[in-house]
Design a protein around this motif. Structure first.
Motif, PDB file in Angstrom:
ATOM      1  N   ARG A  18      12.613  18.479  17.435  1.00  0.00           N
ATOM      2  CA  ARG A  18      12.325  18.541  18.534  1.00  0.00           C
ATOM      3  C   ARG A  18      12.688  17.720  18.649  1.00  0.00           C
ATOM      4  O   ARG A  18      12.275  16.452  18.617  1.00  0.00           O
ATOM      5  CB  ARG A  18      10.505  18.681  18.991  1.00  0.00           C
ATOM      6  CG  ARG A  18       9.720  20.506  19.280  1.00  0.00           C
ATOM      7  CD  ARG A  18       8.686  20.217  19.055  1.00  0.00           C
ATOM      8  NE  ARG A  18       8.148  19.573  20.799  1.00  0.00           N
ATOM      9  CZ  ARG A  18       8.301  20.423  22.252  1.00  0.00           C
ATOM     10  NH1 ARG A  18       8.662  21.925  21.333  1.00  0.00           N
ATOM     11  NH2 ARG A  18       8.306  19.608  22.787  1.00  0.00           N
ATOM     12  N   GLY A  19      13.349  17.935  19.888  1.00  0.00           N
ATOM     13  CA  GLY A  19      13.994  16.561  20.209  1.00  0.00           C
ATOM     14  C   GLY A  19      12.892  15.591  21.219  1.00  0.00           C
ATOM     15  O   GLY A  19      13.244  14.108  20.813  1.00  0.00           O
ATOM     16  N   ASP A  20      11.767  15.779  21.899  1.00  0.00           N
ATOM     17  CA  ASP A  20      10.840  14.740  21.973  1.00  0.00           C
ATOM     18  C   ASP A  20       9.999  13.767  20.632  1.00  0.00           C
ATOM     19  O   ASP A  20       9.462  13.156  20.561  1.00  0.00           O
ATOM     20  CB  ASP A  20       9.507  15.269  22.636  1.00  0.00           C
ATOM     21  CG  ASP A  20       8.880  16.395  22.066  1.00  0.00           C
ATOM     22  OD1 ASP A  20       9.186  16.839  20.918  1.00  0.00           O
ATOM     23  OD2 ASP A  20       7.864  16.869  22.477  1.00  0.00           O
ATOM     24  N   ALA A  21      10.548  14.305  19.173  1.00  0.00           N
ATOM     25  CA  ALA A  21      10.382  14.329  18.561  1.00  0.00           C
ATOM     26  C   ALA A  21      11.157  13.454  17.559  1.00  0.00           C
ATOM     27  O   ALA A  21      10.770  12.614  16.449  1.00  0.00           O
ATOM     28  CB  ALA A  21       9.098  14.902  17.604  1.00  0.00           C
ATOM     29  N   TYR A  22      12.015  13.755  17.911  1.00  0.00           N
ATOM     30  CA  TYR A  22      13.781  13.296  16.394  1.00  0.00           C
ATOM     31  C   TYR A  22      13.416  11.715  17.126  1.00  0.00           C
ATOM     32  O   TYR A  22      13.937  11.616  17.910  1.00  0.00           O
ATOM     33  CB  TYR A  22      14.483  13.986  16.897  1.00  0.00           C
ATOM     34  CG  TYR A  22      15.781  13.945  15.868  1.00  0.00           C
ATOM     35  CD1 TYR A  22      15.113  14.307  14.028  1.00  0.00           C
ATOM     36  CD2 TYR A  22      17.060  13.687  16.604  1.00  0.00           C
ATOM     37  CE1 TYR A  22      16.277  14.348  13.799  1.00  0.00           C
ATOM     38  CE2 TYR A  22      18.245  14.187  15.555  1.00  0.00           C
ATOM     39  CZ  TYR A  22      17.595  13.963  14.243  1.00  0.00           C
ATOM     40  OH  TYR A  22      18.480  13.837  13.211  1.00  0.00           O
ATOM     41  N   ALA A  23      14.261  10.951  15.866  1.00  0.00           N
ATOM     42  CA  ALA A  23      14.093   9.619  16.425  1.00  0.00           C
ATOM     43  C   ALA A  23      15.393   8.919  15.532  1.00  0.00           C
ATOM     44  O   ALA A  23      15.771   8.197  15.095  1.00  0.00           O
ATOM     45  CB  ALA A  23      13.274   8.684  15.682  1.00  0.00           C
ATOM     46  N   ALA A  24      17.012  10.134  15.773  1.00  0.00           N
ATOM     47  CA  ALA A  24      18.180   9.872  15.061  1.00  0.00           C
ATOM     48  C   ALA A  24      18.947  10.583  16.115  1.00  0.00           C
ATOM     49  O   ALA A  24      19.115  11.616  16.946  1.00  0.00           O
ATOM     50  CB  ALA A  24      18.400  10.050  14.154  1.00  0.00           C
ATOM     51  N   PRO A  25      20.147  10.020  16.473  1.00  0.00           N
ATOM     52  CA  PRO A  25      21.532  10.649  16.646  1.00  0.00           C
ATOM     53  C   PRO A  25      21.847  11.971  15.985  1.00  0.00           C
ATOM     54  O   PRO A  25      21.275  12.588  14.864  1.00  0.00           O
ATOM     55  CB  PRO A  25      22.595   9.422  16.235  1.00  0.00           C
ATOM     56  CG  PRO A  25      22.099   8.227  16.408  1.00  0.00           C
ATOM     57  CD  PRO A  25      20.929   8.984  14.887  1.00  0.00           C
ATOM     58  N   LEU A  26      22.090  12.568  17.472  1.00  0.00           N
ATOM     59  CA  LEU A  26      22.333  14.571  17.333  1.00  0.00           C
ATOM     60  C   LEU A  26      24.098  14.132  16.969  1.00  0.00           C
ATOM     61  O   LEU A  26      24.902  13.352  18.147  1.00  0.00           O
ATOM     62  CB  LEU A  26      21.792  15.106  18.287  1.00  0.00           C
ATOM     63  CG  LEU A  26      19.996  15.265  18.279  1.00  0.00           C
ATOM     64  CD1 LEU A  26      19.707  16.241  19.194  1.00  0.00           C
ATOM     65  CD2 LEU A  26      20.034  16.170  17.100  1.00  0.00           C
ATOM     66  N   PRO A  27      24.392  15.323  16.812  1.00  0.00           N
ATOM     67  CA  PRO A  27      26.228  15.670  17.274  1.00  0.00           C
ATOM     68  C   PRO A  27      26.268  15.671  18.359  1.00  0.00           C
ATOM     69  O   PRO A  27      25.752  16.489  18.518  1.00  0.00           O
ATOM     70  CB  PRO A  27      26.004  16.770  15.738  1.00  0.00           C
ATOM     71  CG  PRO A  27      25.265  16.199  14.371  1.00  0.00           C
ATOM     72  CD  PRO A  27      24.666  15.941  15.699  1.00  0.00           C
ATOM     73  N   GLY A  29      27.012  18.460  21.164  1.00  0.00           N
ATOM     74  CA  GLY A  29      26.853  19.559  21.600  1.00  0.00           C
ATOM     75  C   GLY A  29      25.975  20.241  21.035  1.00  0.00           C
ATOM     76  O   GLY A  29      25.008  21.323  20.943  1.00  0.00           O
ATOM     77  N   PHE A  30      24.656  19.050  19.997  1.00  0.00           N
ATOM     78  CA  PHE A  30      23.878  19.836  19.598  1.00  0.00           C
ATOM     79  C   PHE A  30      22.028  19.703  20.619  1.00  0.00           C
ATOM     80  O   PHE A  30      22.597  18.703  21.001  1.00  0.00           O
ATOM     81  CB  PHE A  30      23.242  19.218  18.568  1.00  0.00           C
ATOM     82  CG  PHE A  30      24.156  19.668  17.149  1.00  0.00           C
ATOM     83  CD1 PHE A  30      25.161  19.794  16.982  1.00  0.00           C
ATOM     84  CD2 PHE A  30      22.619  19.531  16.118  1.00  0.00           C
ATOM     85  CE1 PHE A  30      25.633  20.091  15.606  1.00  0.00           C
ATOM     86  CE2 PHE A  30      23.877  19.795  14.971  1.00  0.00           C
ATOM     87  CZ  PHE A  30      25.067  20.293  14.695  1.00  0.00           C
ATOM     88  N   PRO A  31      22.034  20.737  20.846  1.00  0.00           N
ATOM     89  CA  PRO A  31      20.349  20.981  21.358  1.00  0.00           C
ATOM     90  C   PRO A  31      19.700  19.603  20.927  1.00  0.00           C
ATOM     91  O   PRO A  31      19.497  19.945  20.260  1.00  0.00           O
ATOM     92  CB  PRO A  31      20.530  22.295  21.796  1.00  0.00           C
ATOM     93  CG  PRO A  31      20.577  22.549  20.454  1.00  0.00           C
ATOM     94  CD  PRO A  31      21.452  22.160  20.345  1.00  0.00           C
ATOM     95  N   ALA A  32      18.706  19.548  22.380  1.00  0.00           N
ATOM     96  CA  ALA A  32      17.729  18.608  21.791  1.00  0.00           C
ATOM     97  C   ALA A  32      16.424  18.793  21.447  1.00  0.00           C
ATOM     98  O   ALA A  32      15.502  18.252  20.254  1.00  0.00           O
ATOM     99  CB  ALA A  32      17.084  17.631  22.950  1.00  0.00           C
ATOM    100  N   ASP A  33      16.465  19.680  21.098  1.00  0.00           N
ATOM    101  CA  ASP A  33      15.381  21.082  20.258  1.00  0.00           C
ATOM    102  C   ASP A  33      16.002  22.197  19.758  1.00  0.00           C
ATOM    103  O   ASP A  33      16.718  22.795  20.870  1.00  0.00           O
ATOM    104  CB  ASP A  33      14.302  21.685  21.593  1.00  0.00           C
ATOM    105  CG  ASP A  33      13.595  20.493  22.463  1.00  0.00           C
ATOM    106  OD1 ASP A  33      12.922  19.721  21.946  1.00  0.00           O
ATOM    107  OD2 ASP A  33      13.122  21.628  23.004  1.00  0.00           O
ATOM    108  N   MET A  34      16.446  21.553  18.569  1.00  0.00           N
ATOM    109  CA  MET A  34      16.899  22.609  17.785  1.00  0.00           C
ATOM    110  C   MET A  34      16.219  23.681  17.370  1.00  0.00           C
ATOM    111  O   MET A  34      15.548  23.287  16.328  1.00  0.00           O
ATOM    112  CB  MET A  34      17.691  21.970  16.520  1.00  0.00           C
ATOM    113  CG  MET A  34      18.284  22.685  15.281  1.00  0.00           C
ATOM    114  SD  MET A  34      20.231  23.454  16.219  1.00  0.00           S
ATOM    115  CE  MET A  34      20.435  22.074  16.893  1.00  0.00           C
ATOM    116  N   ASN A  35      16.469  25.062  17.408  1.00  0.00           N
ATOM    117  CA  ASN A  35      15.076  26.390  16.983  1.00  0.00           C
ATOM    118  C   ASN A  35      16.016  26.786  16.403  1.00  0.00           C
ATOM    119  O   ASN A  35      17.614  27.011  15.862  1.00  0.00           O
ATOM    120  CB  ASN A  35      14.450  27.277  18.193  1.00  0.00           C
ATOM    121  CG  ASN A  35      15.566  27.190  19.110  1.00  0.00           C
ATOM    122  OD1 ASN A  35      16.605  28.251  19.019  1.00  0.00           O
ATOM    123  ND2 ASN A  35      14.855  27.972  20.391  1.00  0.00           N
ATOM    124  N   SER A  36      15.365  28.120  16.270  1.00  0.00           N
ATOM    125  CA  SER A  36      16.351  29.025  14.452  1.00  0.00           C
ATOM    126  C   SER A  36      18.167  29.506  15.434  1.00  0.00           C
ATOM    127  O   SER A  36      18.190  30.132  14.398  1.00  0.00           O
ATOM    128  CB  SER A  36      15.432  30.417  14.136  1.00  0.00           C
ATOM    129  OG  SER A  36      14.976  30.675  14.831  1.00  0.00           O
TER     130      SER A  36
END
Length: 312
Positions: A18-27, A29-36
């Motif tokens: 979940r984007g509101d909890a994730y504390a590192a850079p994302l590649p 084009g990746f969404p902030a909230d990554m679901n299945s």
């Protein structure tokens, strides 16, 4: 590599967050909230026209410790309508084991994901396994028949006597628990695998995911010592899979080099590094070739072994 990858691919090490909890850079084009669904879309770009499944692990890089439950809930919600996927619960060393059992059952999760950053030892890369995967939760994993993914730490990984002791203790004391050593037993320096794995070869509930390990000999060590049926393909989906670069073994350790490092322009031509998931996939191909795996055995590595373990 298209002719090498089978028609069905089970990713035994895929992260959701979940984007509101994730504390590192994302590649990019990746969404902030990554679901299945996002995972299947992005992984489908790497493995087009394949049937996909995954062992979903909550991303352990959270901004606050109290967000770990919410990330596990996110994984549980993402399993709806995904019969070829399973999910794990993110466990912290201070969690009450019965609380873990209650919430994992509530969320339909089938195992545990731990991580050294939750250890109180500093630096956490020197932590002993019980400092971030307490024995009390392993009792629950045994009683529930759960799967536990372990990214061990310490400089010499599976060659470290402390890691060997706790892996053996947990596997022997809790035989109905299945322990999965991530990153090909964290054999980023393959010599550690050749040194340490023979001392664990008699454990029937010990398994391995290949995730993000770009050294073919790390995989060869597992298949030669344990057999190909304990070895499962995984991507470490997230920044670890989609960043460009790779790790390199050197001396008695290893280092990571990414696309922003100056080394790519120090030779006679400019090198354009590819994504780690492709470097990793090539290492798996070479390992399967070195071990003379048949097509059916390669299908086991990519699907069959996980299908049996996770009862798909």
């Amino acid at each position: 590599m298209a002719s090498f990858v089978p028609d069905k691919v089970f990713d035994c090490h895929a992260h959701l967050w979940r984007g509101d909890a994730y504390a590192a850079p994302l590649p990019p084009g990746f969404p902030a909230d990554m679901n299945s669904d996002d995972y299947l879309r992005l992984t489908g770009e790497v493995f087009p026209n394949r049937t996909l499944g995954a062992w979903f692990l909550p991303k352990p890089v959270v901004k606050r410790r109290d967000q770990a439950l919410r990330v596990s809930e996110w994984v549980g919600e993402s399993l709806a309508g995904k019969p070829t996927c399973r999910g794990a619960f993110l466990v912290k060393p201070e969690d009450d084991p019965e609380w873990v059992r209650e919430h994992a059952r509530r969320l339909g999760l089938r195992g545990l994901k731990c991580y050294h950053t939750f250890s109180l030892r500093k630096p956490t890369l020197n932590a002993e396994i019980p400092e971030y995967l307490p024995e009390a939760v392993m009792q629950v994993a045994h009683e529930e028949g759960w799967y536990v993914t372990l990214h061990m730490v310490k400089d010499r990984a599976v060659a470290d006597p402390g890691n060997q002791h706790w892996i053996r203790t947990y596997c022997e004391r809790y035989p109905d628990m299945k322990l999965i050593l991530a990153h090909s037993a964290r054999g980023f320096q393959p010599s550690h695998n050749f040194e340490g794995l023979p001392k664990l070869a008699d454990l029937p509930n010990l398994y391995f995911d290949s995730s993000a390990n770009c050294e073919p000999m790390a995989h060869v060590a597992i298949m030669r010592i344990f057999g190909h049926d304990r070895f499962m393909f995984g991507t470490d989906f997230g920044a670890a899979s989609h960043s460009h670069g790779r790790h390199c073994s050197v001396a008695d350790t290893f280092f990571w080099v990414y696309d922003d490092a100056p080394v790519w322009e120090e030779r006679h031509t400019t090198i354009k590094p590819v994504s780690i998931v492709l470097e990793h996939l090539r290492s798996v191909k070479w390992a399967c070739w070195a071990e003379r795996l048949t097509d059916r055995q390669i299908e086991d590595v990519f699907w069959g072994n996980a299908a049996r373990l996770f009862e798909l």
